[in-house]
Design a protein around this motif. Structure first.
Motif, mmCIF file in Angstrom:
data_model
loop_
_atom_site.group_PDB
_atom_site.id
_atom_site.type_symbol
_atom_site.label_atom_id
_atom_site.label_comp_id
_atom_site.label_asym_id
_atom_site.label_seq_id
_atom_site.Cartn_x
_atom_site.Cartn_y
_atom_site.Cartn_z
ATOM 1 N N LEU A 50 16.368 33.713 30.916
ATOM 2 C CA LEU A 50 17.411 32.345 31.796
ATOM 3 C C LEU A 50 18.338 33.755 32.387
ATOM 4 O O LEU A 50 18.177 34.183 33.671
ATOM 5 N N GLN A 51 18.661 34.751 32.139
ATOM 6 C CA GLN A 51 19.255 35.729 32.553
ATOM 7 C C GLN A 51 18.757 36.320 33.570
ATOM 8 O O GLN A 51 19.658 36.871 34.219
ATOM 9 N N LYS A 53 16.279 35.492 35.097
ATOM 10 C CA LYS A 53 16.130 34.845 36.231
ATOM 11 C C LYS A 53 17.634 34.987 36.788
ATOM 12 O O LYS A 53 17.215 34.832 38.614
ATOM 13 N N GLU A 54 18.910 34.206 37.082
ATOM 14 C CA GLU A 54 19.994 34.276 37.218
ATOM 15 C C GLU A 54 20.227 35.631 37.748
ATOM 16 O O GLU A 54 21.115 35.259 38.750
ATOM 17 N N ALA A 55 20.215 36.958 37.253
ATOM 18 C CA ALA A 55 20.284 38.185 37.608
ATOM 19 C C ALA A 55 19.306 38.084 39.165
ATOM 20 O O ALA A 55 19.396 39.366 40.346
ATOM 21 N N GLY A 56 18.889 36.884 39.891
ATOM 22 C CA GLY A 56 17.642 37.317 40.589
ATOM 23 C C GLY A 56 15.800 37.781 40.533
ATOM 24 O O GLY A 56 14.964 38.201 41.437
#
Length: 132
Positions: A50-51, A53-56
Motif C-alpha cells: 500500500l505504501q 502504491k501510494e508512492a506511485g
C-alpha cells in the motif's frame, strides 16, 4: 488472521488480497481446511504494498522491487520510478508556471503579454516577438 480480517484492517476488498497473492506479492499459509491464514509477515507486506502504491509504483514494479535478488535490482526499479516521477513533476511545474503567468498577466490580450511570448518562443524555437 483470516483474509477478511486482513482486508478489513486495511480497508481492502478480499479479492484485492487474492489478486496480490496470484501475483506473488503475498504468500499466506493455509490451515487444514485450505483457508488462507495471514501472519505478521503478510501484514507487513500488505502495508508495504500500500505504501508503494501510494508512492506511485505499479504492482509489477512493486513485485520486482520486493522480489529483487539484491539491492542493485531493487534500486534499478526505484530509479526508473524516480525518473518518471521527476518528469511528471517537471511537466506539472511547467503547466503551473504557464497558468500562473497567465493569471498574473495585466494584458487584455494574452498574446501581447511578454511572458506569454517568451513561453511561445521557447516552445517554437523562434525568436521572441516584440510588441509593435
Amino acid at each position: 488472521m483470516s483474509i477478511g480480517a486482513l482486508a478489513e484492517q486495511f480497508g481492502l476488498a478480499t479479492h484485492v488480497l487474492r489478486h496480490w497473492e496470484s501475483m506473488g506479492l503475498l504468500t499466506p499459509a493455509r490451515d487444514t481446511l485450505g483457508h488462507r491464514r495471514y501472519g505478521h509477515d503478510e501484514l507487513v507486506r500488505t502495508a508495504m504494498i500500500l505504501q508503494a502504491k501510494e508512492a506511485g509504483l505499479a504492482l509489477e514494479e512493486i513485485r520486482a522491487m520486493m522480489t529483487a535478488a539484491d539491492s542493485l535490482r531493487r534500486d534499478a526499479v526505484l530509479s526508473a520510478r524516480r525518473a518518471a516521477l521527476r518528469a511528471t513533476i517537471a511537466k506539472a511545474q511547467a503547466q503551473l508556471d504557464l497558468i500562473e503567468g497567465a493569471l498574473n498577466c495585466d494584458h487584455d490580450d494574452i498574446v501581447a503579454c511578454p511572458h506569454f511570448q517568451r513561453v511561445i518562443a521557447l516552445r517554437t524555437g523562434e525568436p521572441e516577438r516584440r510588441p509593435t
